[in-house]
Scaffold this motif. Structure first.
Motif, PDB file in Angstrom:
ATOM      1  N   ASN A   1     -48.754   6.746   9.707  1.00 15.05           N
ATOM      2  CA  ASN A   1     -47.337   6.384   9.569  1.00 15.05           C
ATOM      3  C   ASN A   1     -46.579   6.449  10.893  1.00 15.05           C
ATOM      4  O   ASN A   1     -45.793   5.535  11.196  1.00 15.05           O
ATOM      5  CB  ASN A   1     -46.656   7.267   8.513  1.00 15.05           C
ATOM      6  N   PRO A   2     -46.786   7.497  11.728  1.00 14.51           N
ATOM      7  CA  PRO A   2     -46.113   7.510  13.023  1.00 14.51           C
ATOM      8  C   PRO A   2     -46.471   6.308  13.900  1.00 14.51           C
ATOM      9  O   PRO A   2     -45.604   5.765  14.593  1.00 14.51           O
ATOM     10  CB  PRO A   2     -46.591   8.825  13.660  1.00 14.51           C
ATOM     11  N   VAL A   3     -47.725   5.891  13.864  1.00 15.25           N
ATOM     12  CA  VAL A   3     -48.133   4.738  14.663  1.00 15.25           C
ATOM     13  C   VAL A   3     -47.475   3.465  14.135  1.00 15.25           C
ATOM     14  O   VAL A   3     -46.995   2.629  14.901  1.00 15.25           O
ATOM     15  CB  VAL A   3     -49.673   4.597  14.692  1.00 15.25           C
ATOM     16  N   ILE A   4     -47.438   3.325  12.813  1.00 15.01           N
ATOM     17  CA  ILE A   4     -46.774   2.161  12.210  1.00 15.01           C
ATOM     18  C   ILE A   4     -45.312   2.099  12.640  1.00 15.01           C
ATOM     19  O   ILE A   4     -44.790   1.047  13.011  1.00 15.01           O
ATOM     20  CB  ILE A   4     -46.893   2.204  10.667  1.00 15.01           C
ATOM     21  N   GLU A   5     -44.631   3.240  12.598  1.00 18.01           N
ATOM     22  CA  GLU A   5     -43.214   3.272  12.981  1.00 18.01           C
ATOM     23  C   GLU A   5     -43.033   2.989  14.468  1.00 18.01           C
ATOM     24  O   GLU A   5     -42.049   2.358  14.870  1.00 18.01           O
ATOM     25  CB  GLU A   5     -42.600   4.635  12.614  1.00 18.01           C
ATOM     26  N   ALA A   6     -43.975   3.455  15.295  1.00 15.80           N
ATOM     27  CA  ALA A   6     -43.885   3.193  16.737  1.00 15.80           C
ATOM     28  C   ALA A   6     -43.996   1.697  17.013  1.00 15.80           C
ATOM     29  O   ALA A   6     -43.281   1.151  17.856  1.00 15.80           O
ATOM     30  CB  ALA A   6     -44.986   3.951  17.482  1.00 15.80           C
ATOM     31  N   ILE A   7     -44.888   1.018  16.273  1.00 15.19           N
ATOM     32  CA  ILE A   7     -45.030  -0.432  16.446  1.00 15.19           C
ATOM     33  C   ILE A   7     -43.767  -1.138  15.979  1.00 15.19           C
ATOM     34  O   ILE A   7     -43.249  -2.039  16.643  1.00 15.19           O
ATOM     35  CB  ILE A   7     -46.259  -0.954  15.671  1.00 15.19           C
ATOM     36  N   LYS A   8     -43.247  -0.724  14.824  1.00 16.97           N
ATOM     37  CA  LYS A   8     -42.036  -1.350  14.269  1.00 16.97           C
ATOM     38  C   LYS A   8     -40.856  -1.228  15.218  1.00 16.97           C
ATOM     39  O   LYS A   8     -40.036  -2.138  15.346  1.00 16.97           O
ATOM     40  CB  LYS A   8     -41.671  -0.692  12.935  1.00 16.97           C
ATOM     41  N   SER A   9     -40.763  -0.092  15.896  1.00 18.88           N
ATOM     42  CA  SER A   9     -39.598   0.192  16.743  1.00 18.88           C
ATOM     43  C   SER A   9     -39.575  -0.649  18.017  1.00 18.88           C
ATOM     44  O   SER A   9     -38.568  -0.692  18.717  1.00 18.88           O
ATOM     45  CB  SER A   9     -39.576   1.672  17.119  1.00 18.88           C
ATOM     46  N   GLY A  10     -40.716  -1.290  18.317  1.00 17.89           N
ATOM     47  CA  GLY A  10     -40.792  -2.068  19.551  1.00 17.89           C
ATOM     48  C   GLY A  10     -41.116  -1.234  20.761  1.00 17.89           C
ATOM     49  O   GLY A  10     -41.035  -1.704  21.898  1.00 17.89           O
ATOM     50  N   ARG A  11     -41.497   0.004  20.540  1.00 14.53           N
ATOM     51  CA  ARG A  11     -41.857   0.889  21.642  1.00 14.53           C
ATOM     52  C   ARG A  11     -43.042   0.302  22.415  1.00 14.53           C
ATOM     53  O   ARG A  11     -43.948  -0.290  21.837  1.00 14.53           O
ATOM     54  CB  ARG A  11     -42.234   2.267  21.077  1.00 14.53           C
ATOM     55  N   GLU A  12     -43.046   0.453  23.738  1.00 15.33           N
ATOM     56  CA  GLU A  12     -44.117  -0.095  24.566  1.00 15.33           C
ATOM     57  C   GLU A  12     -45.389   0.735  24.390  1.00 15.33           C
ATOM     58  O   GLU A  12     -45.410   1.934  24.694  1.00 15.33           O
ATOM     59  CB  GLU A  12     -43.710  -0.091  26.036  1.00 15.33           C
ATOM     60  N   ILE A  13     -46.420   0.117  23.844  1.00 16.38           N
ATOM     61  CA  ILE A  13     -47.671   0.804  23.552  1.00 16.38           C
ATOM     62  C   ILE A  13     -48.767   0.243  24.447  1.00 16.38           C
ATOM     63  O   ILE A  13     -48.991  -0.964  24.490  1.00 16.38           O
ATOM     64  CB  ILE A  13     -48.058   0.637  22.066  1.00 16.38           C
ATOM     65  N   GLU A  14     -49.450   1.135  25.179  1.00 15.63           N
ATOM     66  CA  GLU A  14     -50.533   0.709  26.052  1.00 15.63           C
ATOM     67  C   GLU A  14     -51.698   0.173  25.233  1.00 15.63           C
ATOM     68  O   GLU A  14     -52.209  -0.915  25.477  1.00 15.63           O
ATOM     69  CB  GLU A  14     -51.014   1.879  26.914  1.00 15.63           C
ATOM     70  N   LYS A  15     -52.143   0.963  24.269  1.00 13.87           N
ATOM     71  CA  LYS A  15     -53.224   0.542  23.380  1.00 13.87           C
ATOM     72  C   LYS A  15     -53.289   1.506  22.204  1.00 13.87           C
ATOM     73  O   LYS A  15     -52.717   2.598  22.238  1.00 13.87           O
ATOM     74  CB  LYS A  15     -54.565   0.491  24.106  1.00 13.87           C
ATOM     75  N   ILE A  16     -53.997   1.076  21.166  1.00 12.33           N
ATOM     76  CA  ILE A  16     -54.186   1.895  19.974  1.00 12.33           C
ATOM     77  C   ILE A  16     -55.668   2.194  19.822  1.00 12.33           C
ATOM     78  O   ILE A  16     -56.499   1.281  19.866  1.00 12.33           O
ATOM     79  CB  ILE A  16     -53.648   1.185  18.718  1.00 12.33           C
ATOM     80  N   LEU A  17     -55.990   3.463  19.678  1.00 11.70           N
ATOM     81  CA  LEU A  17     -57.368   3.889  19.466  1.00 11.70           C
ATOM     82  C   LEU A  17     -57.591   4.143  17.980  1.00 11.70           C
ATOM     83  O   LEU A  17     -56.818   4.884  17.359  1.00 11.70           O
ATOM     84  CB  LEU A  17     -57.668   5.162  20.259  1.00 11.70           C
ATOM     85  N   ILE A  18     -58.620   3.538  17.432  1.00  7.94           N
ATOM     86  CA  ILE A  18     -58.952   3.714  16.022  1.00  7.94           C
ATOM     87  C   ILE A  18     -60.382   4.223  15.922  1.00  7.94           C
ATOM     88  O   ILE A  18     -61.288   3.680  16.568  1.00  7.94           O
ATOM     89  CB  ILE A  18     -58.803   2.398  15.237  1.00  7.94           C
ATOM     90  N   ALA A  19     -60.588   5.265  15.123  1.00 10.58           N
ATOM     91  CA  ALA A  19     -61.931   5.814  14.935  1.00 10.58           C
ATOM     92  C   ALA A  19     -62.807   4.803  14.203  1.00 10.58           C
ATOM     93  O   ALA A  19     -62.375   4.186  13.222  1.00 10.58           O
ATOM     94  CB  ALA A  19     -61.858   7.125  14.154  1.00 10.58           C
ATOM     95  N   LYS A  20     -64.019   4.620  14.695  1.00  7.54           N
ATOM     96  CA  LYS A  20     -64.959   3.707  14.046  1.00  7.54           C
ATOM     97  C   LYS A  20     -65.184   4.135  12.595  1.00  7.54           C
ATOM     98  O   LYS A  20     -65.334   5.327  12.312  1.00  7.54           O
ATOM     99  CB  LYS A  20     -66.282   3.695  14.804  1.00  7.54           C
ATOM    100  N   GLY A  21     -65.170   3.160  11.707  1.00  5.95           N
ATOM    101  CA  GLY A  21     -65.365   3.469  10.296  1.00  5.95           C
ATOM    102  C   GLY A  21     -64.075   3.672   9.532  1.00  5.95           C
ATOM    103  O   GLY A  21     -64.082   3.769   8.307  1.00  5.95           O
TER     104      GLY A  21
END
Length: 245
Positions: A11-31
């Motif tokens: 949820n925090p990552v979703i909100e960060a994307i929604k807010s337009g915050r500048e994100i370098e990259k998103i790391l997602i665990a395999k699986g």
């Protein structure tokens, strides 16, 4: 400016994307490919945010909250500017725009050094791509010796498209290339220009090279056939300053 930050949890990552915050990259665990992870992937794709899949152990070791839920967003340490901001700075100084365009520079020390040199030489800004390039991390800020606080850095989705935009705004685009048809100090660099510097290993990519109006080379006399990206940038940046002085 704040230090580099991690946003952890779905949820925090979703909100960060929604807010337009500048994100370098998103790391997602395999699986981790179900539910809200799919939503994050879709949102990231629509925003042009890089997604990297890594082993869960790596995310565990990075996590500061121990509740990452398989996803961490790496948020920029510094705020990015726009290409318009760069032109505004040139206009404010009453100078012809001088912009450095970096094609896939992945070493933060090289980026920091280039920012430092560019600011010292009076350039108006730097353009970097979102993909396959280091962003404005804490290491970049430290290596720039504070120059990142004063020199606008614009981050674009596509360097080739950005070059087209710069051309439409009246810039001539010069690329630094070992097989350039002209030695850099023989070129007329006094007008409004964009200077393209390629990656540490491969130089300027083919598509970006095709967008350049001119390719300039630095003479080499030794047995080593190439210069460090930040050194090559420094040589050419200061030639622009010399001609404009």
């Amino acid at each position: 400016m704040a230090d580099k930050n991690f946003v952890e949890g779905r949820n925090p990552v979703i909100e960060a994307i929604k807010s337009g915050r500048e994100i370098e990259k998103i790391l997602i665990a395999k699986g981790s490919g179900k539910g809200s992870i799919n939503k994050i992937k879709g949102m990231a794709k629509s925003k042009g945010i890089v997604v990297q899949y890594v082993n869960k152990n790596k995310i565990d070791s990075m996590s500061r909250t121990n509740s990452h839920q398989g996803v961490i967003a790496i948020v920029s340490s510094y705020e990015y500017s726009t290409i318009d901001d760069i032109f505004e700075l040139a206009d404010k100084r009453g100078e012809k725009p001088f912009i450095i365009i970096l094609d896939q520079i992945t070493d933060p020390h090289n980026l920091g050094s280039i920012i430092r040199t560019a600011e010292c030489a009076g350039a108006h800004g730097i353009v970097i791509p979102k993909r396959r390039s280091v962003g404005l991390s804490a290491i970049v800020g430290k290596t720039s010796a504070g120059a990142v606080e004063y020199l606008p850095v614009a981050r674009v989705s596509n360097i080739s498209f950005a070059i087209e935009e710069l051309k439409e705004k009246g810039l001539w685009i010069y690329g630094a290339d070992m097989i350039g048809e002209q030695v850099y100090y023989e070129a007329d660099l006094k007008g409004p220009i964009g200077l393209v510097i390629g990656s540490e290993g491969k130089g300027i990519s083919r598509l970006v090279k095709e967008k350049c109006d001119f390719l300039l080379k630095i003479p080499m006399r030794g047995k080593v056939s190439s210069l460090n990206a930040s050194v090559a940038a420094s040589i050419m940046i200061y030639e622009v300053l010399r001609q404009r002085s």
